[in-house]
Design a protein around this motif. Structure first.
Motif, PDB file in Angstrom:
ATOM      1  N   LEU A 283      -5.813   0.216  -1.076  1.00 36.95           N
ATOM      2  CA  LEU A 283      -6.283   1.643  -0.683  1.00 36.95           C
ATOM      3  C   LEU A 283      -4.823   2.113  -0.183  1.00 36.95           C
ATOM      4  N   ILE A 284      -4.234   1.485   0.809  1.00 31.99           N
ATOM      5  CA  ILE A 284      -3.039   2.081   1.625  1.00 31.99           C
ATOM      6  C   ILE A 284      -1.987   2.368   0.500  1.00 31.99           C
ATOM      7  N   LYS A 285      -1.628   1.454  -0.376  1.00 33.20           N
ATOM      8  CA  LYS A 285      -0.677   1.822  -1.385  1.00 33.20           C
ATOM      9  C   LYS A 285      -0.844   2.860  -2.051  1.00 33.20           C
ATOM     10  N   ALA A 286      -2.122   3.121  -2.664  1.00 32.01           N
ATOM     11  CA  ALA A 286      -2.347   4.103  -3.362  1.00 32.01           C
ATOM     12  C   ALA A 286      -2.369   5.356  -2.487  1.00 32.01           C
ATOM     13  N   TRP A 287      -2.481   5.589  -1.154  1.00 27.11           N
ATOM     14  CA  TRP A 287      -2.511   6.793  -0.255  1.00 27.11           C
ATOM     15  C   TRP A 287      -0.929   6.914  -0.197  1.00 27.11           C
ATOM     16  N   LEU A 288      -0.240   6.065  -0.190  1.00 24.08           N
ATOM     17  CA  LEU A 288       1.228   6.269   0.089  1.00 24.08           C
ATOM     18  C   LEU A 288       2.049   6.656  -1.157  1.00 24.08           C
ATOM     19  N   SER A 289       1.290   6.241  -2.297  1.00 21.43           N
ATOM     20  CA  SER A 289       1.860   6.793  -3.689  1.00 21.43           C
ATOM     21  C   SER A 289       2.167   8.229  -3.639  1.00 21.43           C
TER      22      SER A 289
END
Length: 299
Positions: A283-289
């Motif tokens: 979820l964090i990775k997707a938010w930073l994408s």
């Protein structure tokens, strides 16, 4: 009533142009077979349903008024199918010429095989490794996510999940195949039923293969039939955060349903903690994408 040789079942969500190309490719993929095509549209907003009505009048179209995920709409298509074999096919695939003919001939020659996958290719022509895999037991998931499988791709010990130790052009019995293109004998459906609708999307293919094996059927990878799968188009691309949540929920359900009974409770709790940690990281990775778009997580 004459039943077709194959029924091709497709669930679509906002993948209009990929779906159009997929539908156009089917006659070349099944040149020597009688076939029917059933498309279930999950309330697409890109004109997919209208395109099917206007350009493919002979195709059976079922429209839903909301996104029902994958398992439930696929069951809608499979229940409407009348073929000797049913093919679960993603809309963002391109079956190659004679692909379904070859799978049909292979299955006819091997009555103990209940489910078969073709060689699924990425858009660059490389093998999409998830089309032949293990049942995703703890050791296989640990070696996959830790990177050990990539460090030792020819090792049966470390590369068990994606079976990279096998030549990609070798026919092989496997534990699971990808739902992007899954060729299913009707007798399997008559014995074990349809997809488990507790899986909104993801892992329904692994669950179905597990159930088929438990019922005595073999699962095979057949590389001499090919399908290109573009991947990540439509559903998961348009709802990335939901895709992440549903994938992790589905793997938890799959693990608890089939695998937890095989292991000591401490191992199970470690797996559940690892799943929660991976969910948070994803979820964090997707938010930073930048694009806020994700593909389908694996396994």
């Amino acid at each position: 009533m004459n039943h077709p040789d194959i029924s091709i079942c497709i669930v679509n969500l906002n993948a209009r142009e990929y779906l159009r190309n997929c539908l156009r490719s089917i006659p070349q993929a099944a040149q020597n077979l009688s076939s029917e095509v059933i498309v279930v549209d999950n309330s697409s907003t890109d004109g997919s349903a209208q395109m099917v009505r206007e350009d493919f009048a002979t195709i059976k179209l079922i429209t839903n008024n909301q996104n029902l995920g994958y398992s439930r709409p696929m069951n809608q298509a499979m229940r409407a199918a009348t073929g000797k074999y049913l093919i679960q096919l993603n809309p963002d695939t391109l079956p190659h010429p004679f692909a379904f003919d070859k799978l049909y001939q292979f299955m006819e020659a091997n009555p103990s095989i209940g489910i078969c996958s073709p060689k699924v290719l990425n858009r660059d022509g490389s093998l999409q490794l998830q089309c032949r895999r293990s049942a995703a037991r703890p050791w296989d998931t640990i070696t996959y996510f830790s990177g050990l499988s990539r460090l030792f791709p020819t090792s049966r010990t470390f590369a068990g999940y994606l079976m990279t130790y096998l030549p990609e052009n070798q026919i092989a019995e496997v534990e699971a195949v990808s739902g992007s293109c899954m060729f299913i004998r009707r007798a399997v459906i008559e014995q074990i039923g349809y997809l488990d609708e507790n899986f909104f999307a993801y892992q329904e293919d692994a669950d179905y293969c597990y159930r088929a094996r438990q019922a005595g059927w073999k699962i095979y990878y057949y590389p001499f039939a090919e399908v290109t799968h573009f991947g990540g188009q439509g559903g998961s691309r348009t709802e990335p955060y939901r895709a992440i949540m549903e994938w992790h929920r589905s793997y938890f359900l799959y693990y608890r349903k089939h695998l937890a009974r095989e292991y000591f409770f401490l191992i199970n709790w470690l797996m559940y903690l690892a799943m929660a940690g991976k969910l948070g990281f994803s979820l964090i990775k997707a938010w930073l994408s930048k694009e806020k778009i994700v593909g389908t997580p694996k396994p």
